[in-house]
Design a protein around this motif. Structure first.
Motif, PDB file in Angstrom:
ATOM      1  N   GLU A 163       0.840  -1.199   0.000  1.00 29.09           N
ATOM      2  CA  GLU A 163       0.000   0.000   0.000  1.00 29.09           C
ATOM      3  C   GLU A 163       0.872   1.245   0.000  1.00 29.09           C
ATOM      4  N   ASN A 164       0.354   2.326  -0.535  1.00 33.31           N
ATOM      5  CA  ASN A 164       0.963   3.641  -0.327  1.00 33.31           C
ATOM      6  C   ASN A 164       0.433   4.206   0.982  1.00 33.31           C
ATOM      7  N   ILE A 165       1.146   5.210   1.482  1.00 31.78           N
ATOM      8  CA  ILE A 165       0.755   5.780   2.786  1.00 31.78           C
ATOM      9  C   ILE A 165       0.544   7.290   2.679  1.00 31.78           C
ATOM     10  N   PHE A 166      -0.422   7.769   3.429  1.00 30.27           N
ATOM     11  CA  PHE A 166      -0.722   9.204   3.529  1.00 30.27           C
ATOM     12  C   PHE A 166      -0.793   9.570   5.010  1.00 30.27           C
ATOM     13  N   ILE A 167      -0.390  10.805   5.332  1.00 27.47           N
ATOM     14  CA  ILE A 167      -0.671  11.322   6.678  1.00 27.47           C
ATOM     15  C   ILE A 167      -1.357  12.676   6.548  1.00 27.47           C
ATOM     16  N   VAL A 168      -2.022  13.076   7.625  1.00 32.15           N
ATOM     17  CA  VAL A 168      -2.624  14.410   7.693  1.00 32.15           C
ATOM     18  C   VAL A 168      -2.031  15.082   8.917  1.00 32.15           C
ATOM     19  N   ARG A 169      -1.564  16.298   8.737  1.00 30.32           N
ATOM     20  CA  ARG A 169      -1.021  17.062   9.870  1.00 30.32           C
ATOM     21  C   ARG A 169      -1.494  18.504   9.707  1.00 30.32           C
ATOM     22  N   ARG A 170      -2.210  18.982  10.701  1.00 31.71           N
ATOM     23  CA  ARG A 170      -2.761  20.343  10.708  1.00 31.71           C
ATOM     24  C   ARG A 170      -3.512  20.650   9.406  1.00 31.71           C
ATOM     25  N   GLN A 190       7.358  12.474  12.029  1.00 30.95           N
ATOM     26  CA  GLN A 190       6.164  13.112  11.440  1.00 30.95           C
ATOM     27  C   GLN A 190       4.989  12.130  11.421  1.00 30.95           C
ATOM     28  N   LEU A 191       5.313  10.885  11.130  1.00 33.02           N
ATOM     29  CA  LEU A 191       4.266   9.852  11.100  1.00 33.02           C
ATOM     30  C   LEU A 191       3.667   9.661  12.497  1.00 33.02           C
ATOM     31  N   TYR A 192       4.526   9.547  13.514  1.00 31.10           N
ATOM     32  CA  TYR A 192       4.019   9.374  14.884  1.00 31.10           C
ATOM     33  C   TYR A 192       3.133  10.553  15.311  1.00 31.10           C
ATOM     34  N   LEU A 193       3.498  11.764  14.837  1.00 28.28           N
ATOM     35  CA  LEU A 193       2.770  12.966  15.265  1.00 28.28           C
ATOM     36  C   LEU A 193       1.586  13.309  14.368  1.00 28.28           C
ATOM     37  N   ALA A 194       1.320  12.473  13.388  1.00 29.69           N
ATOM     38  CA  ALA A 194       0.228  12.773  12.451  1.00 29.69           C
ATOM     39  C   ALA A 194      -1.118  12.818  13.177  1.00 29.69           C
ATOM     40  N   ASP A 195      -2.003  13.672  12.688  1.00 27.84           N
ATOM     41  CA  ASP A 195      -3.371  13.705  13.225  1.00 27.84           C
ATOM     42  C   ASP A 195      -4.184  12.555  12.643  1.00 27.84           C
ATOM     43  N   GLU A 196      -3.830  12.179  11.408  1.00 29.29           N
ATOM     44  CA  GLU A 196      -4.522  11.075  10.739  1.00 29.29           C
ATOM     45  C   GLU A 196      -3.489  10.377   9.857  1.00 29.29           C
ATOM     46  N   ALA A 197      -3.717   9.113   9.579  1.00 30.48           N
ATOM     47  CA  ALA A 197      -2.865   8.384   8.633  1.00 30.48           C
ATOM     48  C   ALA A 197      -3.723   7.307   7.978  1.00 30.48           C
ATOM     49  N   PHE A 198      -3.413   7.005   6.730  1.00 33.76           N
ATOM     50  CA  PHE A 198      -4.131   5.914   6.079  1.00 33.76           C
ATOM     51  C   PHE A 198      -3.304   5.296   4.957  1.00 33.76           C
TER      52      PHE A 198
END
Ligand code: PMP
Length: 306
Positions: free
Chosen positions: A197-204, A245-253
């Motif tokens: 899979e590819n990965i995405f994160i959301v931060r702010r 950055q991944l650990y601090l993400a608000d969301e990840a998928f």
């Protein structure tokens, strides 16, 4: 266990499921030189079955062949037609389709110059790849001890067979340790992708995913999500992501043909955001499932009716 279907397309014709066999000297079985694809077909609310982004998958299959310097005996159109016909022959309304281009039996040794290039299209019924409820509640992931191939060790843009031993090792490590999926870093320590899979994160409020120059597959679901994010007015950028950055993400998928859009609620025992499916993830998921299964007709160019 995969449920048996009726027919499998091999070398230009449909053969009975039980007759779709290869010789033990099949070159790809020994050395892993070969290309494959994973494609999903969905039954939409209009009652029709549609293949999602068929052209892009067939193009990537042929791109992989180009990267491996192998030439299938069949054209893009023939493999695309075989994919659609596979669904018809097996009366499948939904499912996962797996075209393969591999090196058949012939001389042994890694050179593979005179081995026949064989093409086949198989498939099976596949529900939620990362487990029941994964797309609704999210999964737990672990950063793998195995790094993704360096860009000059493998060919990350190739969906090629041998490269997947790296994925299997990472996935097995994660599952044995009690997690649902692995996240691989590249040899420089940047986040690359999941085992499939590819990965995405959301931060702010900003959506981030690694760029194509990273050690990642050019995911078709990744492209779908970036397109939908643009349409939804969600700021998105492709940039290198670090472990912190991944650990601090608000969301990840995760995104992938098999995994679809699967939220990540935990990484290395650290809760991501509130540990729930985040608002941006939810919005993009709704758009995705609306297009593949529902009543969102905004992207007819992505759907091929069976
Ligand atoms: N990365 C890897 C290593 C994969 O195997 C896959 C699945 N094909 C993906 C990413 C996601 O690609 P796609 O969305 O095209 O299925």
């Amino acid at each position: 266990m995969v449920d048996k279907l009726k027919k499998i397309w091999m070398e230009g014709e449909f053969v009975d499921w039980d007759d779709a066999k290869v010789h033990i000297l099949t070159h790809s079985l020994h050395y892993g030189l070969g290309a494959f694809e994973g494609i999903r077909a969905y039954r939409r609310t209009d009652g029709g079955t549609y293949v999602f982004r068929l052209k892009e998958h067939i193009d990537r299959l042929f791109d992989t062949c180009k990267l491996l310097a192998i030439q299938p005996r069949f054209t893009r159109q023939q493999v695309a037609d075989a994919t659609v016909e596979f669904l018809r022959q097996n009366d499948m309304q939904e499912g996962y389709i797996r075209p393969l281009v591999y090196m058949g039996d012939g001389p042994m040794g890694v050179y593979a110059h005179d081995n026949p290039v064989r093409t086949t299209v198989v498939g099976w019924h596949w529900g939620a790849y990362l487990g029941k409820g994964a797309t609704e509640s999210g999964i737990r992931a672990k950063i793998s001890a195995f790094a993704r191939h360096h860009i000059n060790v493998g060919l990350p843009k190739a969906k090629m067979m041998g490269q997947y031993t790296n994925s299997s090792l990472a996935k097995r490590e994660a599952r044995i340790a009690g997690y649902n999926e692995a996240i691989l870093l590249d040899p420089n320590g940047y986040v690359s992708e999941g085992s499939g899979e590819n990965i995405f994160i959301v931060r702010r409020g900003r959506l981030l995913t690694p760029p194509l120059s990273a050690s990642i597959l050019e995911g078709i679901t990744r492209d779908t999500i970036l397109t939908l994010a643009r349409e939804e007015g969600i700021p998105a950028s492709e940039e290198m992501i670090t472990r912190d950055q991944l650990y601090l993400a608000d969301e990840a998928f995760f995104t992938g043909t098999a995994a679809e859009v699967t939220p990540i609620r935990e990484v290395d025992d650290r809760t991501i955001g509130e540990g729930q499916v985040g608002a941006i993830t939810r919005r993009l998921q709704q758009r995705f499932f609306g297009i593949v299964r529902g009543e969102d007709n905004s992207h007819p160019e992505w759907l091929t009716r069976v």
